[in-house]
Write an enzyme that holds these catalytic residues in place. Sequence first.
Site, PDB file in Angstrom:
ATOM      1  N   GLU A   9       0.703  -1.341   0.007  1.00 54.37           N
ATOM      2  CA  GLU A   9      -0.134   0.046  -0.094  1.00 54.37           C
ATOM      3  C   GLU A   9       0.918   1.247  -0.245  1.00 54.37           C
ATOM      4  O   GLU A   9       0.358   2.353  -0.541  1.00 54.37           O
ATOM      5  CB  GLU A   9      -0.803  -0.057   1.202  1.00 54.37           C
ATOM      6  CG  GLU A   9      -2.122  -0.979   1.265  1.00 54.37           C
ATOM      7  CD  GLU A   9      -1.608  -2.331   1.720  1.00 54.37           C
ATOM      8  OE1 GLU A   9      -2.577  -2.926   2.076  1.00 54.37           O
ATOM      9  OE2 GLU A   9      -0.399  -2.730   2.180  1.00 54.37           O
TER      10      GLU A   9
ATOM     11  N   LYS B 146     -17.707  -0.704   5.879  1.00 56.95           N
ATOM     12  CA  LYS B 146     -18.083  -1.546   4.789  1.00 56.95           C
ATOM     13  C   LYS B 146     -19.656  -1.743   4.658  1.00 56.95           C
ATOM     14  O   LYS B 146     -19.941  -1.475   3.214  1.00 56.95           O
ATOM     15  CB  LYS B 146     -17.480  -2.838   4.914  1.00 56.95           C
ATOM     16  CG  LYS B 146     -17.741  -4.119   3.903  1.00 56.95           C
ATOM     17  CD  LYS B 146     -17.179  -5.526   4.137  1.00 56.95           C
ATOM     18  CE  LYS B 146     -17.234  -6.355   3.004  1.00 56.95           C
ATOM     19  NZ  LYS B 146     -16.539  -7.575   3.334  1.00 56.95           N
TER      20      LYS B 146
ATOM     21  N   PHE C 288     -11.589  -6.925  14.110  1.00 55.87           N
ATOM     22  CA  PHE C 288     -10.647  -7.417  13.364  1.00 55.87           C
ATOM     23  C   PHE C 288     -10.381  -6.426  12.179  1.00 55.87           C
ATOM     24  O   PHE C 288     -11.044  -5.937  11.514  1.00 55.87           O
ATOM     25  CB  PHE C 288     -10.947  -8.683  12.750  1.00 55.87           C
ATOM     26  CG  PHE C 288      -9.865  -9.370  11.988  1.00 55.87           C
ATOM     27  CD1 PHE C 288      -8.639  -9.718  12.258  1.00 55.87           C
ATOM     28  CD2 PHE C 288     -10.272  -9.500  10.434  1.00 55.87           C
ATOM     29  CE1 PHE C 288      -7.508 -10.047  11.386  1.00 55.87           C
ATOM     30  CE2 PHE C 288      -9.193  -9.780   9.537  1.00 55.87           C
ATOM     31  CZ  PHE C 288      -8.026 -10.197  10.025  1.00 55.87           C
ATOM     32  N   GLN C 289      -8.999  -5.939  12.117  1.00 55.32           N
ATOM     33  CA  GLN C 289      -8.651  -5.268  11.363  1.00 55.32           C
ATOM     34  C   GLN C 289      -9.120  -3.568  11.297  1.00 55.32           C
ATOM     35  O   GLN C 289      -9.461  -2.956  10.150  1.00 55.32           O
ATOM     36  CB  GLN C 289      -8.693  -5.549   9.634  1.00 55.32           C
ATOM     37  CG  GLN C 289      -7.610  -6.898   9.672  1.00 55.32           C
ATOM     38  CD  GLN C 289      -7.498  -7.021   8.366  1.00 55.32           C
ATOM     39  OE1 GLN C 289      -8.417  -6.758   7.346  1.00 55.32           O
ATOM     40  NE2 GLN C 289      -6.281  -7.470   7.653  1.00 55.32           N
TER      41      GLN C 289
ATOM     42  N   MET D  34      24.215   9.100   2.856  1.00 53.18           N
ATOM     43  CA  MET D  34      24.290  10.780   3.606  1.00 53.18           C
ATOM     44  C   MET D  34      24.371  10.602   5.208  1.00 53.18           C
ATOM     45  O   MET D  34      24.948  11.329   5.510  1.00 53.18           O
ATOM     46  CB  MET D  34      22.662  11.243   3.277  1.00 53.18           C
ATOM     47  CG  MET D  34      22.667  12.750   3.587  1.00 53.18           C
ATOM     48  SD  MET D  34      23.668  13.773   2.993  1.00 53.18           S
ATOM     49  CE  MET D  34      23.259  14.184   1.477  1.00 53.18           C
TER      50      MET D  34
END
Length: 562
Positions: free
Chosen positions: A51, A163, A113-114, A467
């Site tokens: 993602e 959802k 969940f999630q 760097m």
Amino acid sequence: MQLNGAEIVIECLKEQGVDTIFGYPGGAILNVYDELYKHRDEIRHILTSHEQGASHAADGYARATGKVGVCLATSGPGATNLVTGIATAYMDSIPIVAITCNVGVSLLGKDSFQEIDITGITMPITKYSFIVKDAAKLADTIRKAFRIAKSGRPGPVLVDIPKDVTAAVTEYECQELGKYVPEHPHINEEKIRNVLSMLETAKRPYVFVGGGAVLSGASDELKEFVDKLDAPVTDSLMGKGAFPGTDPRYTGMLGMHGTKTSNYGVSECDLLVVLGARFSDRVTGNTQTFAKNAKILQIDIDAAEINKNVLVTEEIIGDVKEVLSILNRHLKQQDHAEWLERIESYKEKYPLKYHPDVLTGPFIIEEIYRQTKGDALIVTEVGQHQMWAAQYYKYTKPRTLLTSGGLGTMGYGLGASMGAKVGCPDKTVVNIAGDGCFRMNMNEIATAVRHNIPIIEVVVNNHVLGMVRQWQDLFYDERYSATVLRDSVDFAKVAEAMGAVGIHVETQDEFKAAFEKALTLNRPVVIDCQIGSDDKVWPMVAPGADIKEAFDEEDMKNEQSV
């Protein structure tokens, strides 16, 4: 007409003219992806490997095209994986809309969940974060998200949709997208008169160009303004390309890794005209001594930037393009030949230089410039290679250097380069990476192969975190703590394993041949370039020091010989 929430999401994206989305599906966002499948001939979906790659790709698409970039993610870890990309866009004022889906409304706040409060997480790094719990409000919210993302000072907006809202049915009425007319702040006429007086009485003016000049599309107005003011020009990392890097008045970047010419010139000027720049600490060094001999005029669309880091003499709140248009109508032709001669003498005395006989970062950048004739979209990761890309490639047009300036996000460039290539398919797109950065998101090479996105990935491989090691070398008595990357990873073979072309190079001639080949292949190519671990970016200003104290390799040798 009656549509469910997922159908409304897709219809609203079509309303906004969205042709490409970058994302990764999951359970909570399945309804949206099911609807997206039905519209796959109208909206292209790029399935990234992660993602974070999707958020960076949306960002690169937006920077390259000037349109709003769009990314999708599911709930929980899918949404949190977007956070770094959203923050990157926020710091550089890039318009993206991130759409996430969450657990159902009845499950919110129950550690389901999630489940994650992604609107709360992203509130500090977005212009606005929405959660839509009523399908009847979904269309207006998405339209508002796009309007907010591109209005005023652009930036990212997040829309989170439970959802069950994507499944709920409600009334939807299509709205045609009218021509977008940006809302600009009213520009005070008295301010304009004061500014014109400052411009026409200055003896040693300097123009400092930031990313706002790119975002406003002010290149033509800027060129006319500089010609009328008859002043030298410097820029920030984000301002690259707004003013042509090939113009005789251009003196290179300002600040920590800016040219000595720009740093000395800004320190000696009596008027600094700042166009769409926010006085980053990497530009100013010690703010107490920055441009201390000058009056400072700041032109910016965001009032919050005025007097935030550096106190200014006068400001105009407004779009850079619009303000310059007004000033150009009234500004009399100025003549600062003597001042320009002094700046030119600095350019001759303090040119950028590097070791000419071995493969180095600067050589790689100059060879890319030569072979692309300065007409490529250059994307970078973050580190030494980023600074070399800023110093040695001559950007003549806006939106041709895409880089994470504010957040400094390692791993940004590969996803962003894919987004840029999708948005500008006729352009050669080159991502300049360091080996440390490439390790972070190199899985997106598989994405480029899967979707036939022919980017060229040039890995400037010094086998260290370059760097950070440079700072350890200069300021930490050569204690190289956790910066050495000497292992057995072969990036060319990794690229080949993911279906791309991998090329290993160690000499200047090998790189010339490899890049020339890459330009002809129309495939994703990774060129692994072996350079010295101790190569450094010069000049440099120590953190917090006066920018006049820029030093280079020659200065260090002279100091050690005393």
